[in-house]
Design a protein around this motif. Structure first.
Motif, short mmCIF file in Angstrom:
data_model
loop_
_atom_site.label_atom_id
_atom_site.label_comp_id
_atom_site.label_asym_id
_atom_site.label_seq_id
_atom_site.Cartn_x
_atom_site.Cartn_y
_atom_site.Cartn_z
N ASN A 102 0.82 -1.21 0.00
CA ASN A 102 0.00 0.00 0.00
C ASN A 102 0.85 1.26 0.00
O ASN A 102 0.53 2.22 -0.68
CB ASN A 102 -0.95 0.01 1.19
CG ASN A 102 -2.30 -0.58 0.84
OD1 ASN A 102 -2.58 -0.90 -0.31
ND2 ASN A 102 -3.13 -0.73 1.84
N GLN A 137 -5.15 3.11 -7.44
CA GLN A 137 -6.11 3.48 -6.41
C GLN A 137 -7.14 2.36 -6.20
O GLN A 137 -7.50 2.05 -5.07
CB GLN A 137 -6.82 4.79 -6.79
CG GLN A 137 -5.92 5.99 -6.69
CD GLN A 137 -6.51 7.23 -7.34
OE1 GLN A 137 -7.33 7.14 -8.25
NE2 GLN A 137 -6.08 8.40 -6.86
N PHE A 138 -7.58 1.77 -7.29
CA PHE A 138 -8.52 0.65 -7.23
C PHE A 138 -7.89 -0.52 -6.48
O PHE A 138 -8.51 -1.11 -5.58
CB PHE A 138 -8.92 0.23 -8.64
CG PHE A 138 -9.78 -0.99 -8.69
CD1 PHE A 138 -11.15 -0.91 -8.46
CD2 PHE A 138 -9.23 -2.23 -8.99
CE1 PHE A 138 -11.95 -2.05 -8.51
CE2 PHE A 138 -10.02 -3.37 -9.03
CZ PHE A 138 -11.38 -3.28 -8.79
N LEU A 139 -6.65 -0.87 -6.82
CA LEU A 139 -5.95 -1.96 -6.13
C LEU A 139 -5.84 -1.69 -4.64
O LEU A 139 -6.06 -2.58 -3.82
CB LEU A 139 -4.55 -2.15 -6.70
CG LEU A 139 -4.39 -2.95 -7.97
CD1 LEU A 139 -2.91 -3.05 -8.33
CD2 LEU A 139 -5.00 -4.32 -7.85
N GLU A 140 -5.48 -0.48 -4.31
CA GLU A 140 -5.31 -0.10 -2.90
C GLU A 140 -6.61 -0.33 -2.13
O GLU A 140 -6.61 -0.92 -1.05
CB GLU A 140 -4.90 1.36 -2.84
CG GLU A 140 -4.50 1.84 -1.48
CD GLU A 140 -4.05 3.29 -1.52
OE1 GLU A 140 -4.16 3.94 -0.47
OE2 GLU A 140 -3.62 3.78 -2.59
N ASP A 141 -7.73 0.10 -2.70
CA ASP A 141 -9.03 -0.10 -2.05
C ASP A 141 -9.38 -1.58 -1.95
O ASP A 141 -9.89 -2.04 -0.92
CB ASP A 141 -10.13 0.64 -2.81
CG ASP A 141 -9.98 2.15 -2.75
OD1 ASP A 141 -9.26 2.65 -1.85
OD2 ASP A 141 -10.58 2.83 -3.61
N GLU A 142 -9.14 -2.32 -3.00
CA GLU A 142 -9.49 -3.75 -3.03
C GLU A 142 -8.62 -4.57 -2.10
O GLU A 142 -9.10 -5.53 -1.49
CB GLU A 142 -9.42 -4.29 -4.46
CG GLU A 142 -10.51 -3.75 -5.36
CD GLU A 142 -11.91 -4.08 -4.86
OE1 GLU A 142 -12.19 -5.26 -4.58
OE2 GLU A 142 -12.72 -3.15 -4.75
N ILE A 143 -7.35 -4.21 -1.96
CA ILE A 143 -6.46 -4.94 -1.06
C ILE A 143 -7.00 -4.87 0.36
O ILE A 143 -7.00 -5.86 1.08
CB ILE A 143 -5.01 -4.42 -1.15
CG1 ILE A 143 -4.36 -4.91 -2.45
CG2 ILE A 143 -4.19 -4.86 0.05
CD1 ILE A 143 -2.99 -4.32 -2.73
N VAL A 145 -10.12 -4.55 1.33
CA VAL A 145 -11.31 -5.41 1.42
C VAL A 145 -10.91 -6.89 1.44
O VAL A 145 -11.39 -7.67 2.27
CB VAL A 145 -12.28 -5.13 0.24
CG1 VAL A 145 -13.42 -6.13 0.20
CG2 VAL A 145 -12.81 -3.70 0.33
N VAL A 146 -10.02 -7.27 0.55
CA VAL A 146 -9.59 -8.67 0.47
C VAL A 146 -8.87 -9.08 1.75
O VAL A 146 -9.08 -10.19 2.27
CB VAL A 146 -8.70 -8.90 -0.77
CG1 VAL A 146 -8.00 -10.23 -0.73
CG2 VAL A 146 -9.53 -8.77 -2.04
N ARG A 149 -11.37 -9.75 4.46
CA ARG A 149 -12.01 -11.05 4.22
C ARG A 149 -11.06 -12.19 4.56
O ARG A 149 -11.47 -13.20 5.12
CB ARG A 149 -12.46 -11.15 2.76
CG ARG A 149 -13.67 -10.28 2.45
CD ARG A 149 -14.13 -10.35 1.02
NE ARG A 149 -14.30 -11.73 0.59
CZ ARG A 149 -14.12 -12.12 -0.68
NH1 ARG A 149 -13.77 -11.26 -1.61
NH2 ARG A 149 -14.30 -13.39 -1.00
#
Length: 160
Positions: A102, A137-143, A145-146, A149
């Motif tokens: 990140n 930015q998308f990857l940062e947000d998804e990381i 969340v993942v 989980r």
């Protein structure tokens, strides 16, 4: 004879997994050291143990450990009552390695943002840089969340 066969089985695994890590972009010696640590009984080995198992020099082990520590895939610790270091791979090394990305993504985003401003958002390079920045930015947000989980899944499956 059984111990020798087991050492051979471990060695084959280490080399096979290391080769796959190299194919994915990791350099060879850190890949071998990481695979050796990951497949070791306790997840902890000294430089001498790693050198002996992998049949490499202390300098090769040192360089590999330096890289693996920088990317949060191993930690260094002192052997109790000794000045010697040992190296540990943790069960959450993938989590740590991914979450440490990140800060890298944030730095790249900042540089890309400057590039868009300097080259112009309406230019072809500016649009490419902007799309690349949006991807990070998308990857940062998804990381985030993942990883949330994963923590829940890990707790359910492994109890820690």
């Amino acid at each position: 004879m059984g111990e020798q066969r087991d050492a051979e089985v471990v060695s084959r695994f280490v080399e096979r997994f290391a080769a796959q890590l190299v194919e994915a972009g990791m350099t060879r010696m850190p890949a071998r050291v990481f695979a050796a640590l990951l497949s070791s009984e306790r997840g902890v080995m000294s430089s001498a143990e790693l050198g002996e198992q992998l049949q490499v020099s202390p300098a090769a082990v040192s360089g590999a450990i330096r890289y693996l520590a920088q990317v949060d895939m191993v930690t260094r610790e002192r052997e109790p009552g000794s000045r010697r270091e040992r190296y540990r791979v943790h069960s959450d090394q993938w989590y740590e390695a991914l979450t440490s990305r990140n800060s890298v993504l944030k730095r790249w985003e900042g540089t890309l943002r400057e590039g868009v401003e300097q080259l112009g958002a309406d230019t072809a390079p500016g649009r490419r840089l902007n799309e690349t920045m949006a991807f990070f930015q998308f990857l940062e947000d998804e990381i985030v969340v993942v990883m949330d989980r994963w923590r829940a899944h890990r707790l359910e499956r492994f109890g820690h």
